[in-house]
Design a protein around this motif. Structure first.
Motif, PDB file in Angstrom:
ATOM      1  N   LEU A 241       0.835  -1.195   0.000  1.00 56.00           N
ATOM      2  CA  LEU A 241       0.000   0.000   0.000  1.00 56.00           C
ATOM      3  C   LEU A 241       0.873   1.250   0.000  1.00 56.00           C
ATOM      4  O   LEU A 241       1.933   1.283   0.614  1.00 56.00           O
ATOM      5  CB  LEU A 241      -0.906   0.026   1.234  1.00 56.00           C
ATOM      6  N   ASN A 242       0.387   2.303  -0.694  1.00 58.18           N
ATOM      7  CA  ASN A 242       1.110   3.568  -0.630  1.00 58.18           C
ATOM      8  C   ASN A 242       0.711   4.321   0.642  1.00 58.18           C
ATOM      9  O   ASN A 242      -0.166   3.880   1.395  1.00 58.18           O
ATOM     10  CB  ASN A 242       0.885   4.405  -1.899  1.00 58.18           C
ATOM     11  N   ASP A 243       1.329   5.462   0.880  1.00 55.92           N
ATOM     12  CA  ASP A 243       1.100   6.203   2.122  1.00 55.92           C
ATOM     13  C   ASP A 243      -0.356   6.619   2.270  1.00 55.92           C
ATOM     14  O   ASP A 243      -0.922   6.562   3.375  1.00 55.92           O
ATOM     15  CB  ASP A 243       2.001   7.443   2.181  1.00 55.92           C
ATOM     16  N   GLU A 244      -0.977   7.045   1.176  1.00 56.84           N
ATOM     17  CA  GLU A 244      -2.378   7.475   1.236  1.00 56.84           C
ATOM     18  C   GLU A 244      -3.282   6.312   1.630  1.00 56.84           C
ATOM     19  O   GLU A 244      -4.195   6.474   2.458  1.00 56.84           O
ATOM     20  CB  GLU A 244      -2.816   8.036  -0.121  1.00 56.84           C
ATOM     21  N   GLN A 245      -3.028   5.147   1.061  1.00 54.08           N
ATOM     22  CA  GLN A 245      -3.852   3.977   1.360  1.00 54.08           C
ATOM     23  C   GLN A 245      -3.666   3.520   2.810  1.00 54.08           C
ATOM     24  O   GLN A 245      -4.638   3.166   3.485  1.00 54.08           O
ATOM     25  CB  GLN A 245      -3.506   2.851   0.384  1.00 54.08           C
ATOM     26  N   LYS A 246      -2.437   3.555   3.292  1.00 55.42           N
ATOM     27  CA  LYS A 246      -2.180   3.183   4.686  1.00 55.42           C
ATOM     28  C   LYS A 246      -2.852   4.152   5.645  1.00 55.42           C
ATOM     29  O   LYS A 246      -3.447   3.745   6.650  1.00 55.42           O
ATOM     30  CB  LYS A 246      -0.671   3.140   4.957  1.00 55.42           C
ATOM     31  N   GLU A 247      -2.761   5.439   5.330  1.00 58.68           N
ATOM     32  CA  GLU A 247      -3.385   6.449   6.187  1.00 58.68           C
ATOM     33  C   GLU A 247      -4.901   6.282   6.197  1.00 58.68           C
ATOM     34  O   GLU A 247      -5.541   6.366   7.248  1.00 58.68           O
ATOM     35  CB  GLU A 247      -3.018   7.849   5.692  1.00 58.68           C
ATOM     36  N   PHE A 248      -5.478   6.013   5.029  1.00 55.89           N
ATOM     37  CA  PHE A 248      -6.923   5.815   4.925  1.00 55.89           C
ATOM     38  C   PHE A 248      -7.361   4.605   5.744  1.00 55.89           C
ATOM     39  O   PHE A 248      -8.320   4.673   6.528  1.00 55.89           O
ATOM     40  CB  PHE A 248      -7.330   5.632   3.462  1.00 55.89           C
ATOM     41  N   LEU A 249      -6.637   3.494   5.599  1.00 55.02           N
ATOM     42  CA  LEU A 249      -6.998   2.277   6.313  1.00 55.02           C
ATOM     43  C   LEU A 249      -6.830   2.457   7.819  1.00 55.02           C
ATOM     44  O   LEU A 249      -7.655   1.975   8.612  1.00 55.02           O
ATOM     45  CB  LEU A 249      -6.142   1.109   5.809  1.00 55.02           C
TER      46      LEU A 249
END
Length: 324
Positions: A241-249
């Protein structure tokens, strides 16, 4: 010629842009260890719906099924090997991979405290090291297990009883003199019906979802331990996952864990429903109750020291009862 070139460049740019948007969205394959309409899948279902509604273009979750697609006791292996990316399960079902994870049920500390004192980080790292998975979230907290039996007892003893078990109360059942049989939830009704078992261990919630009240005479009081259902994720899937996806999750995880406290009343409500359905309360005396609880925690922690002597002291420090 210039116009054709311009149109080609513009079209290519649009195509690349669309590809970039498409590539930015990741779909995680997920499974639940419980029937999809059961209580222990409710929080998972709400989580998936919220993620898919708010994560368009970022992250989506595709649920491939429940125990009918991957047997309950194989979910841990499925996450570890990457067959699925994400699971709604309990560490008691993959204790063969991470025996230290039984402390997640022995603890009376809430997940927020475990995140603050380092307990979550420790157990998460153990999961990563031993099973290639992350402990993302705990989605039950404060519910207890009970013994359910079809023959009356008046003390903390089960000699002559055959009891359906999972690893979480295997040590306790043996200390009580019972014969413990590991049986998946989906097979327990038939085991009760055929007299293969005289009872089972199960939380205060979720019994009626499985229809077990039809084959159950007594719920023993008091309860013990802290029922643990969690979200687990394949380590490599997380790292992709990229940073945006990790932050969202991560934000979605914070939301789903915030729902734990309001669910505490559910246990008492479900007990009343059990009784209305014919399950009788078998309340032990104060002395026998204290004996059962003492044996439960003693057996649980002794087992942890046996299977993981090097890490058990630190786990007990973070997950055990607060000395204060």
């Amino acid at each position: 010629m210039y116009k054709k070139t311009t149109r080609f460049v513009l079209g290519a740019a649009l195509a690349l842009s669309a590809f970039g948007l498409q590539a930015a969205e990741v779909t995680l394959k997920a499974v639940t260890a419980f029937n999809q309409d059961a209580f222990y899948s409710e929080r998972f279902n709400a989580f998936v719906e919220k993620v898919n509604n708010e994560g368009k273009g970022i992250l989506q979750i595709q649920v491939v099924g429940g125990p009918e697609s991957i047997p309950t006791f194989e979910v841990g292996n499925a996450v570890r090997s990457g067959v699925v990316d994400f699971a709604n399960s309990s560490a008691v079902f993959h204790a063969n991979l991470v025996p230290e994870a039984l402390a997640m049920t022995l603890t009376d500390r809430r997940i927020q405290e475990l995140r603050e004192n380092g307990g979550h980080a420790l157990m998460d790292q153990i999961h990563q090291d031993k099973a290639n998975m992350l402990w993302l979230a705990r989605v039950t907290d404060g519910l207890q297990y009970h013994l359910y039996v079809n023959k009356p007892i008046d003390k903390a003893e089960l000699k002559g009883f055959k009891i359906r078990s999972t690893p979480v109360y295997l040590a306790l059942l043996r200390s009580l003199g019972a014969t413990a049989l590991q049986i998946a939830p989906g097979e327990t009704y038939t085991a009760l019906e055929r007299g293969v078992v005289d009872g089972y261990g199960w939380p205060s919630v979720g019994l009626l979802d499985l229809g077990w009240q039809e084959k159950t005479k007594y719920r023993v009081e008091p309860g013990f331990y802290n029922v643990e259902v969690s979200f687990f994720m394949n380590k490599k899937s997380w790292e992709k996952l990229n940073d945006e996806q990790k932050e969202f999750l991560t934000k979605q995880i914070e939301w789903v864990e915030s729902l734990n406290e309001p669910e505490l009343a559910r246990g008492e409500q479900e007990k009343k429903r059990q009784e209305d359905a014919g399950v009788q309360v078998l309340k032990l005396s104060d002395e026998a109750s204290a004996d059962l609880i003492n044996k439960a925690y003693k057996a649980g922690w002794e087992n942890l020291y046996k299977v993981s002597p090097s890490t058990a002291p630190e786990i007990e420090r973070l997950f055990g009862k607060d000395p204060a």
